[in-house]
Design a protein around this motif. Structure first.
Motif, PDB file in Angstrom:
ATOM      1  N   ALA A 175       2.384   6.103   3.497  1.00 56.41           N
ATOM      2  CA  ALA A 175       1.686   7.308   3.212  1.00 56.41           C
ATOM      3  C   ALA A 175       0.527   6.545   4.217  1.00 56.41           C
ATOM      4  O   ALA A 175      -0.484   6.363   4.837  1.00 56.41           O
ATOM      5  CB  ALA A 175       0.861   7.921   2.373  1.00 56.41           C
ATOM      6  N   ALA A 176      -0.184   5.651   2.752  1.00 58.61           N
ATOM      7  CA  ALA A 176      -1.430   4.365   3.191  1.00 58.61           C
ATOM      8  C   ALA A 176      -0.961   4.179   4.418  1.00 58.61           C
ATOM      9  O   ALA A 176      -2.506   4.161   5.178  1.00 58.61           O
ATOM     10  CB  ALA A 176      -1.957   3.801   2.039  1.00 58.61           C
TER      11      ALA A 176
ATOM     12  N   ALA B  93      -1.864   6.108   7.598  1.00 60.09           N
ATOM     13  CA  ALA B  93      -3.118   6.497   7.246  1.00 60.09           C
ATOM     14  C   ALA B  93      -3.975   5.505   8.277  1.00 60.09           C
ATOM     15  O   ALA B  93      -4.903   6.122   9.197  1.00 60.09           O
ATOM     16  CB  ALA B  93      -3.843   6.710   5.680  1.00 60.09           C
TER      17      ALA B  93
ATOM     18  N   HIS C 168       1.135  -1.367   0.223  1.00 66.26           N
ATOM     19  CA  HIS C 168       0.184  -0.095   0.014  1.00 66.26           C
ATOM     20  C   HIS C 168       1.195   1.460  -0.038  1.00 66.26           C
ATOM     21  O   HIS C 168       0.433   2.044  -0.545  1.00 66.26           O
ATOM     22  CB  HIS C 168      -0.912   0.038   1.298  1.00 66.26           C
ATOM     23  CG  HIS C 168      -2.257  -1.439   1.064  1.00 66.26           C
ATOM     24  ND1 HIS C 168      -2.805  -0.848   0.273  1.00 66.26           N
ATOM     25  CD2 HIS C 168      -1.537  -1.797   2.170  1.00 66.26           C
ATOM     26  CE1 HIS C 168      -3.237  -2.677   1.113  1.00 66.26           C
ATOM     27  NE2 HIS C 168      -3.342  -2.674   1.656  1.00 66.26           N
TER      28      HIS C 168
ATOM     29  N   LEU D 247      -7.100  11.960   9.965  1.00 64.09           N
ATOM     30  CA  LEU D 247      -6.767  12.029   9.106  1.00 64.09           C
ATOM     31  C   LEU D 247      -6.522  13.644   8.954  1.00 64.09           C
ATOM     32  O   LEU D 247      -6.305  14.056   7.238  1.00 64.09           O
ATOM     33  CB  LEU D 247      -7.399  11.668   8.110  1.00 64.09           C
ATOM     34  CG  LEU D 247      -8.047   9.572   7.927  1.00 64.09           C
ATOM     35  CD1 LEU D 247      -8.644   9.170   7.208  1.00 64.09           C
ATOM     36  CD2 LEU D 247      -6.243   9.285   7.823  1.00 64.09           C
TER      37      LEU D 247
ATOM     38  N   THR E 161      -1.808   9.693  -1.903  1.00 65.59           N
ATOM     39  CA  THR E 161      -1.565   8.344  -1.432  1.00 65.59           C
ATOM     40  C   THR E 161      -2.021   7.211  -2.317  1.00 65.59           C
ATOM     41  O   THR E 161      -3.135   7.456  -3.410  1.00 65.59           O
ATOM     42  CB  THR E 161      -2.109   7.666   0.250  1.00 65.59           C
ATOM     43  OG1 THR E 161      -1.689   6.181   0.279  1.00 65.59           O
ATOM     44  CG2 THR E 161      -3.182   7.624   0.695  1.00 65.59           C
TER      45      THR E 161
END
Lengths: 483, 483
Positions: free
Chosen positions: A446-447, A450, A443, B458, B190
């Motif tokens: 950054a994912a 998150a 992923h 987020l 992302t």
């Protein structure tokens, strides 16, 4: 869970103080017994030498029980890991950091069947097949039931967003979950999703909980959507001269819109395993198992499929109903047992579970064959071909360190190949502790950041199943998930 | 956006300093012009007297543009609200707190069609019908296209998790989104989801982004799944003696498993609107529009439907292909225009968009009739009956304060009734700013707190479309969302 613990005995990690459980008034029970704790240290995929025992096992019998235990544990920094049938393959339900194992199997009620709404409300501990049987009385079924449905629970299926052979037609478990009652990390009880068939009301917390493996909340009740049982069922298998023919036939059937309810692939090696396990007497050729569901017109669908397969030089093509259909399918249903028993000197290892875009399925299969040759290993493969989902076993002799090393390298190379093809490291088994190291390669940073932000927001104290799904902040990419 | 602003002029709220945009090197453009700002203050649902103008409009032409603007805005506390066709009905794309309107319409490329994978990659500004036309050349289509698909964008459909007439067979937009490139609140880029047809790899951030109305990230590229265009299409309409007969026929068709691709309801009042609007010459009776898609055997499906409808005393039942089918359907396609033009003295108000479990659909329809009688209002209703989704217009004379008050009370009572029946306040239009006050009554306090925790995690600075979806912490339950 470090390699130093490879002693053959269950390790005893730093314990959490769980005496507070005695002060809670629960409908269910608390166990501190060794055998209970041992049992809850492992799932079907756990290497026992790596296992971590929980400090206690709680058997809740109500949402209030789950809420009370989670709230008290959260205040004290004690991890809580939901457990049920233990049929997971990636250590998703075992307590990586010890603490409390919350065994959901007593919350197995089938609360309410509403045939007019095509809905059923169940407890998370309900066995899939039991739910399916209960709703069958109303002419209904639960379409995404995974192959393990006879022994696995609805809660476990939700935790991993499981899928099964019927996914090619019907979708994943997530697609059939409407509403969930969930205990959050602070012990609060909430409802996510809706009993309406569709909604665009706020963030989709239901889809966030599904597949989160008990790290964002513990499901205490689920409303599932159902479908009418098809009037006509037909199925069987077809053999092909080459694996390329078989995989191309599957891809073409799917893209041409043949309405298959199941479409499964065996390579010739898997057919060999199956023959060795039983008297199946399969031709040791690449083959495709197919099943059709319809309310009418099933013959036309079978003919449509046959026409697509003919273009790929299909050899045997037999479709039947009832017992003969079951016979034709038996080898597929027994494949895991066949692989387990094939070579007493060799272990199956972690089963591969990659999924790639359907157009790349033939290429993924060729990668398996190439990697098996390159590393001089036996790697039978099979899978939910219509979804692009491929399983494989990289068989290895645990007493041959060189073979073990080759097997691990081959396994990793195949996951990498799937990712290069735009695929996923885990089509249906979940990430658990076992595949955390693949999360970032799949992923991106950054994912994963998150995902970490989401888990820290919903579970700030790290109470729910810590050490699972999201890698710890200091884990090296691609390294041992918990090393 | 307070009532004091009801001056008939666009209000000028406290401005944000957006001079920094001049220092960014963008592929696209920045506009500070009044007409651009006015245009981006409204969507199809905005009461112009409540509108808030953005301080600038940016027209990005690349992901890098979006990233640069969001990163710079996030540092400075300036809100960024994504906008595209402006066809939303709940103020989801208008800048409740001013700042920057990010107009995505120039990022409308159809990047890559992969027929072998049944996939297409598109920019968020691509119009739905354009995507559908591009993939038609490969015999494919995008099944969840909403009724607005000729003018609305893929990005907008993703933002609201839109759905359409085909949802009863094919599902919602979310079901056909595989992977998204997303700019997060700090400007990082992302990818969420997977190009694989199924995955259980980590949290389902894709489903979290879909339907989040630009509050968790801005979509800059989408991989959509496609299906093969059906070989056979047939459709038409059926009339029934009573509304109860019509709704029961729809519920029975769905639960019996009639394979309808679309199934839409009109009450007699809506048929009347349609006749007033055009020369449709519909019988002013409750009616059901149906469409079937199949690769073969469509006659058997039509017969199956007819048998179910017969049990509910169906009167006219005409199914056709081609132009005659389009004629039979035209009134359904024009219904919004018909409602708009029906009574020059009356406004439509916010269109109702509740969805209830299918078994409760007849009861929901009866509630509309009861409430219309009780408040002495004209409330035509229609909708995606197969999903349990009902639209209604509570017509009101804006110059009659008493009628406006009755209309608002009636509207709210119908939403409450839907929630009591286990339904949702918004089946497909989203929450936006318009329906924030229903979020907590629908989901409960704990779920809304969880949504708030997710958005704060987020988007800690509240940069992305603030004032939308999640109510502010101090909003009273059921109160004016932004009052």
């Amino acid at each position: 869970m470090t390699r130093e613990n490879r002693t053959g005995e269950l390790p005893t990690p730093a314990r959490h103080e769980v005496g507070f459980l005695a002060d809670l008034e629960l409908d269910g029970e608390v166990s501190h017994g060794d055998s209970d704790r041992d049992e809850h240290a492992v799932d079907y995929g756990t290497d026992e030498t790596d296992a971590v025992r929980p400090d206690a096992v709680v058997y809740p019998e109500s949402t209030a029980d789950v809420s009370a235990v989670v709230a008290a544990a959260d205040e004290r920094g004690v991890p809580v890991t939901a457990y049920a049938a233990g049929t997971g393959l990636e250590d998703g339900a075992v307590p990586a950091r010890a603490g409390i194992s919350m065994d959901m199997t007593r919350m197995d009620a089938i609360h309410d069947i509403r045939p007019d709404d095509l809905q059923v409300d169940v407890g998370p501990g309900a066995i899939g097949a039991d739910v399916d049987e209960a709703v069958a009385a109303h002419g209904l079924f639960f379409p995404p039931l995974p192959s393990s449905g006879d022994i696995s629970t609805i809660g476990g299926m939700i935790a991993t967003d499981a899928s099964g052979m019927g996914t090619v037609k019907y979708g994943e478990v997530a697609d059939w979950v409407l509403e969930l009652e969930v205990v959050l990390a602070d012990g609060s009880v909430t409802t996510v999703g809706s009993k309406a068939a569709k909604s665009s009301s706020g963030y989709n917390l239901k889809e966030l909980i599904v597949g989160s493996e008990g790290t964002l909340g513990i499901v205490t009740r689920a409303t599932l959507e159902l479908a009418g049982r098809p009037e006509q069922i037909r199925g069987g298998r077809a053999t092909f001269p080459t694996l390329d023919d078989a995989t191309a036939a599957v891809s073409d059937a799917v893209t041409a819109g043949v309405d298959v309810a199941k479409i499964e692939l065996f390579d010739a090696e898997t057919a060999m395993l199956a023959n060795d396990y039983s008297d199946a007497a399969l031709p040791e050729r690449p083959m495709v198992f197919v099943e059709f569901h319809a309310n009418h017109g099933i013959d036309e669908e079978v003919d449509f499929c046959r026409a697509v397969f003919d273009a790929h030089d299909v050899e045997q093509f037999e479709m039947a109903s009832g017992e003969r259909m079951d016979e034709l399918w038996r080898a597929r249903k027994d494949v895991t047992y066949a692989a387990e028993s094939y070579d007493p000197a060799r272990e199956m290892g972690q089963p591969g579970d990659v999924t790639v875009p359907i157009g790349s399925y033939p290429e993924m299969i060729r990668a398996v064959k190439d990697v098996a040759d390159e590393y001089d290993l036996f790697v039978p493969c099979f899978g939910h071909a219509g979804d692009g989902n491929l399983h494989y076993f990289v068989l290895r002799d645990p007493d041959d360190p060189d073979e073990v090393a080759r097997a691990e390298a081959a396994y990793g190379e195949l996951v990498e190949r799937a990712l290069e093809l735009g695929g996923t490291a885990t089509g249906e088994h979940g990430i658990g502790a076992g595949k955390r190291s693949y999360l970032e390669p799949e992923h991106g940073e950054a994912a994963v950041e998150a995902m970490r932000a989401v888990t820290e927001a919903l579970d700030p104290n790290g109470t729910l199943n810590p050490g699972t799904v999201v890698p710890d902040r200091d884990d090296a990419v691609g390294g041992d998930a918990d090393g």
